[in-house]
Motif scaffolding. Sequence first.
Motif, PDB file in Angstrom:
ATOM      1  N   LEU A 182      36.539   4.272  18.919  1.00 53.89           N
ATOM      2  CA  LEU A 182      37.537   4.784  19.911  1.00 53.89           C
ATOM      3  C   LEU A 182      38.189   3.737  21.038  1.00 53.89           C
ATOM      4  CD1 LEU A 182      36.394   8.548  20.607  1.00 53.89           C
ATOM      5  CD2 LEU A 182      38.246   7.522  18.832  1.00 53.89           C
ATOM      6  N   ALA A 207      46.867  10.189  21.924  1.00 47.64           N
ATOM      7  CA  ALA A 207      45.983  10.999  22.186  1.00 47.64           C
ATOM      8  C   ALA A 207      46.306  12.364  21.450  1.00 47.64           C
ATOM      9  CB  ALA A 207      46.291  11.457  23.839  1.00 47.64           C
ATOM     10  N   GLN A 209      41.111  12.312  22.975  1.00 47.33           N
ATOM     11  CA  GLN A 209      40.999  11.902  21.844  1.00 47.33           C
ATOM     12  C   GLN A 209      40.091  12.455  20.878  1.00 47.33           C
ATOM     13  OE1 GLN A 209      41.352   7.220  21.427  1.00 47.33           O
ATOM     14  NE2 GLN A 209      40.654   7.605  23.483  1.00 47.33           N
TER      15      GLN A 209
END
Length: 255
Positions: free
Chosen positions: A148, A215, A233
């Motif tokens: 991420l 997002a 996320q």
Amino acid sequence: MARAGHLPPALVHPDGTVEFVELPAGPPLGLGGMPFETAELEPSEGSQLVFYTDGLVEERSRDIEEGIELLRRALAHPDRPPLESCRAVLDALLPARPRDDVALLIARTRVLSRDSVADWDVPFDPSSVAAMRAAAMEKLDEWGMSALAFGTELVLSELVTNAVRHGSAPIRVRLIRDRSLTCEVSDGSSTAPHLRYAATTDEGGRGLFLVAQIAQRWGTRYTPDGKVIWAEQPLPGSTRGAEAELPDFLNIDGL
């Protein structure tokens, strides 16, 4: 919490006791004319907060007191997941053809462990953005969430930059590792951000648009000292969105 023309919310304690929280009464939203009074409570972990409209408990064939009592009985199962409680409440209170619109929201309180939250004070200076990115990437590596990193770097860069340019001190950043990764950036200004589509000739204005694309969800939460802009996320391997997990009676378009 404040009450805007609705019946008081229910609080289901971990032992199964159901309490209807008495909040100061206020007018429905939009009428104006008087400020809202609020009440504060600290429910223990595992409690459930239940918000509902009067259409749930009011019915021509029974008194509202009877509807409240039916709601209390349906909620007195603290170990049941909130979605199952929603089903049980609707089955117990709604007739085959409801005459009024009904909204029902049940939320269970949880406590995150200390190692699931990281936060930093950010200097009110544009040069602090790079240092903030580096600190966040180090934390993601520690959590085993390097997948991420790209999205988190972009989200933090945009939100911290906006806080420095358009907000006010103090600025804080918080990362929360739970069922998703949540990035929060708070500052001392209550000015609301606006998502807009920048023209091809604009030099700026794309920050929140990029955040919204990366997002799963994002939004603004106001505090007594300013605001918090947050962005979630999905974790690696999880499905995007929770629609597939909803029962049929909640799985409606746009939810």
